[in-house]
Design an enzyme around this catalytic site. Structure first.
Site, PDB file in Angstrom:
ATOM      1  N   CYS A 113       0.793  -1.167  -0.013  1.00  0.00           N
ATOM      2  CA  CYS A 113      -0.053   0.119  -0.025  1.00  0.00           C
ATOM      3  C   CYS A 113       0.718   1.295   0.043  1.00  0.00           C
ATOM      4  CB  CYS A 113      -0.950  -0.021   1.150  1.00  0.00           C
ATOM      5  SG  CYS A 113      -2.219  -1.514   1.214  1.00  0.00           S
ATOM      6  N   HIS A 258      -3.778   6.978   1.493  1.00  0.00           N
ATOM      7  CA  HIS A 258      -4.091   5.528   0.891  1.00  0.00           C
ATOM      8  C   HIS A 258      -5.481   4.987   1.232  1.00  0.00           C
ATOM      9  CE1 HIS A 258      -4.159   1.432  -0.036  1.00  0.00           C
ATOM     10  NE2 HIS A 258      -3.835   1.084   1.296  1.00  0.00           N
ATOM     11  N   ASN A 288     -10.155  -1.157  -1.565  1.00  0.00           N
ATOM     12  CA  ASN A 288      -8.531  -0.791  -1.386  1.00  0.00           C
ATOM     13  C   ASN A 288      -7.909  -1.521  -2.564  1.00  0.00           C
ATOM     14  OD1 ASN A 288      -5.994  -0.896  -0.802  1.00  0.00           O
ATOM     15  ND2 ASN A 288      -6.165  -1.780   1.217  1.00  0.00           N
TER      16      ASN A 288
END
Ligand code: ACO
Length: 331
Positions: A113, A258, A288
């Site tokens: 990430c 993020h 995500n």
């Protein structure tokens, strides 16, 4: 003084929308559970046969078009992903061939990430030293092939989606805009909190039938530990980034966090006493998308006409490793 500026930006998501209700037909969950705990309403899944470099190609072409550059104007491609086309060679090489960027160097970054923040930090450093002028940074993921769509994997399966984002970083002389600051961190004590064990080189052979049967081929996550550390580390990194640059929270126009979980980002905003509206989000639509999430959010914000020259933008990310970091950009 040479600085690196974002000269072009682009993103791409596959067309197939997968709603929470659709997931609830595969395993025991509900739209209400997913929305209230994560903010996610839907995500995109790529069709079978699509690779991570295929999604990256679409995003990269848009970024190059926006930068008014051709593939061979690039000096380097940095490709961030945790779902590469194959274990080797790197997805950067697959993308390079598809893009027609012959002989341009390729570097793959495997930082999950925080892949985009790590990659843009490398791009920025290479540009500021004068080594390179135009670097394509791409984050791209196909998660939908590697999720356990059963009750066993439901905690992870509801979170992730497929997508890609790309940015061309270019050298700019005598400009006060561009990348002003970056910081990168990691704590390898937490490698087990979010990981995928399918590839275990300590086994001979490295992929065992037992791993396949036991479900070790799927991502494993200690969600609460991830949540807790994400909030703490992101608050720390924002505080330090602002302090080191002599800035106050109100100097930042937008925070691009993020997109792991809407609740994580809202809690970070709350703890920093910053307005939640400053923390942009599109997790509702895409879930995500790991290395793709920040360039995807940047691209959407830019194309919506929300960014003005001179705006201070703060990028923050936290993910598996654990790894985390930030970047401050003057648009
Ligand atoms: N649907 C319904 N119930 C579920 C689901 C699901 N998809 N997943 C888990 N549950 C159940 C659990 O089994 C548990 O049941 P039990 O109480 O009977 O044992 C219950 O829901 C509560 O589970 P918790 O794990 O305590 O739920 P929590 O409120 O902590 O939320 C979540 C889980 C959303 C995963 C949260 O911990 C989280 O967001 N953590 C961070 C995860 C994250 O951001 N990961 C990725 C970031 S890093 C990166 O991007 C690589």
């Amino acid at each position: 003084m040479v600085r690196s500026v974002i000269q072009g930006i682009g993103s791409y998501v596959p067309p197939r929308v997968v709603t929470n209700d659709e997931l609830a037909r595969l395993f025991t969950t509900s739209d209400e559970w997913i929305r209230t705990r994560t903010g996610i309403e839907e995500r995109r899944f790529a069709e079978e046969g699509t690779t991570c470099s295929d999604l990256a190609l679409q995003a990269a072409q848009k970024a190059l078009e926006d930068a008014k550059l051709g593939p061979t104007d690039l000096d380097l491609i940095i490709f961030a992903t945790l779902s590469p086309d194959h274990h080797f060679p790197g997805s950067g090489c697959y993308l390079q061939a598809k893009l027609g960027a012959k002989n341009v160097g390729c570097l793959d970054v495997r930082n999950q990430c925080t892949g985009f923040v790590y990659s843009m930090t490398v791009a920025d450093a290479l540009i500021r030293t004068g080594s390179y002028r135009n670097i394509l940074v791409v984050g791209s993921e196909i998660h939908s092939s590697a999720l356990d769509f059963s009750d066993r994997g439901r905690d992870v399966a509801v979170l992730f989606g497929d997508g890609a984002g790309a940015a061309v970083f270019s050298a700019s002389n005598g400009d006060d805009r561009g990348v002003l600051y970056t910081e990168l961190h990691a704590d390898g004590e937490f490698t087990r909190a979010l990981c995928m064990d399918i590839w275990d080189i300590s086994h001979k052979p490295f992929i065992t039938a037992e791993n396949l049967e036991s479900g070790k081929i799927w991502p494993q996550m200690d969600g609460r530990t991830v949540f807790k550390h994400a909030v703490t580390r992101l608050v720390e990194t924002v505080t330090r980034t602002l302090a080191r640059n002599g800035l106050k929270p109100e100097d930042v126009k937008y925070v691009f966090p993020h997109q792991a979980n809407l609740r994580i980002n809202q809690m970070v905003a709350e703890k920093l006493n910053m307005p939640k509206e400053k923390f942009l989000s599109n997790i509702q639509k895409y879930g995500n998308t790991t290395a793709a999430s920040i360039p995807l959010l940047l691209d959407e914000t830019y194309r919506a006409g929300k960014l003005e020259r001179g705006d201070l933008l703060l990028i923050i990310a936290f993910g598996s490793g654990f790894t985390w970091g930030s970047a401050l950009i003057k648009w």
